[in-house]
Design an enzyme around this catalytic site. Sequence first.
Site, PDB file in Angstrom:
ATOM      1  CG  ASN A   9      -1.739   1.049   1.509  1.00  0.00           C
ATOM      2  OD1 ASN A   9      -1.956   2.098   0.631  1.00  0.00           O
ATOM      3  ND2 ASN A   9      -2.374   1.251   2.557  1.00  0.00           N
ATOM      4  CE  LYS A  11      -0.013   3.060   4.802  1.00  0.00           C
ATOM      5  NZ  LYS A  11       0.099   3.227   6.271  1.00  0.00           N
ATOM      6  CG  HIS A  96      -5.669   1.795   5.108  1.00  0.00           C
ATOM      7  ND1 HIS A  96      -5.132   2.813   5.971  1.00  0.00           N
ATOM      8  CD2 HIS A  96      -4.501   0.873   5.025  1.00  0.00           C
ATOM      9  CE1 HIS A  96      -4.004   2.503   6.500  1.00  0.00           C
ATOM     10  NE2 HIS A  96      -3.466   1.206   5.946  1.00  0.00           N
ATOM     11  CD  GLU A  98      -2.822   5.446   6.714  1.00  0.00           C
ATOM     12  OE1 GLU A  98      -2.730   5.787   5.601  1.00  0.00           O
ATOM     13  OE2 GLU A  98      -1.742   4.942   7.580  1.00  0.00           O
ATOM     14  CD  GLU A 168      -3.417  -2.510   7.229  1.00  0.00           C
ATOM     15  OE1 GLU A 168      -2.536  -3.127   6.796  1.00  0.00           O
ATOM     16  OE2 GLU A 168      -3.776  -1.562   7.206  1.00  0.00           O
ATOM     17  N   GLY A 174       2.471   2.211  10.794  1.00  0.00           N
ATOM     18  CA  GLY A 174       3.482   3.306  10.703  1.00  0.00           C
ATOM     19  C   GLY A 174       4.039   3.601  12.024  1.00  0.00           C
ATOM     20  CB  SER A 214       5.282  -1.914  12.032  1.00  0.00           C
ATOM     21  OG  SER A 214       4.948  -0.485  12.331  1.00  0.00           O
TER      22      SER A 214
END
Length: 251
Positions: A9, A11, A96, A98, A168, A174, A214
């Site tokens: 991904n 991003k 996701h 985010e 996730e 991150g 991660s």
Amino acid sequence: MRKNIVAGNWKMNKTVAETEQLVADLKSKLQDVDNGARVIIAPSFVSLTTAVTAVKGSEIEVAAQNMHQEANGAYTGEVSAEMLKSAGVNTVIIGHSERREYFKESDELLASKVDAVLANGMEVIFCFGETLKDRKLDNQLLEVGSQIKKSLFHLPAEAWKNIVLAYEPVWAIGTGETATPEQAQEMHKFVRRIVSKKYTDELADDISILYGGSVKPNNAKEIFSKPDVDGGLIGGASLKADDFLAIVNGF
Ligand code: PGA
């Protein structure tokens, strides 16, 4: 059949030229890898057609990071399933964290996005995961169970052949902090169990469940070795060809 998958991904990273370069690097480096895993990359919308052209001649697949649920219309700045399909994209990441956090995408909205992807004969990589607060309160199974039920359990059994799941945990994305292989296994097993209760054992057994948060070259192998972990959704480490390759080699 359940398949091993490594999906990158990207991003909001990489220009069109950088996309071309990274795909070229990945293509040459992945040439000798033959472990049967699907390799997927998800560049930004503007780089999708470039990526689709650049991956030709390799096994690398191209996915989108998001999509709008409506077929067309006055939705400034949005992209539909049909547009993605016309660009040669067959897989879309939905849900996701985010998107959930920064763009306030709810379980209900995500259900309609999932429907739109599937209605167009495409595949969904559906992301779910708990926040740090949920984990501290030991609420992770409840939270994840609720996300999956609300966005996916309205689907008929046959729709699941086009669903890939990605666990996730928000606290691991991150942050450099990874769920332990045991924490990932516990969650993946739980998810498979609730899916098998709602549908069948065979259906649950066939779903690929990826871990994301991660994943790096130095921890991929251990995480992927767990029986219910079928690969990874990789953020930061998917932006460097060598790191991504090392992760693909983690099977
Ligand atoms: P990360 O991101 O690998 O950079 O933690 C994972 C993801 O958001 O898919």
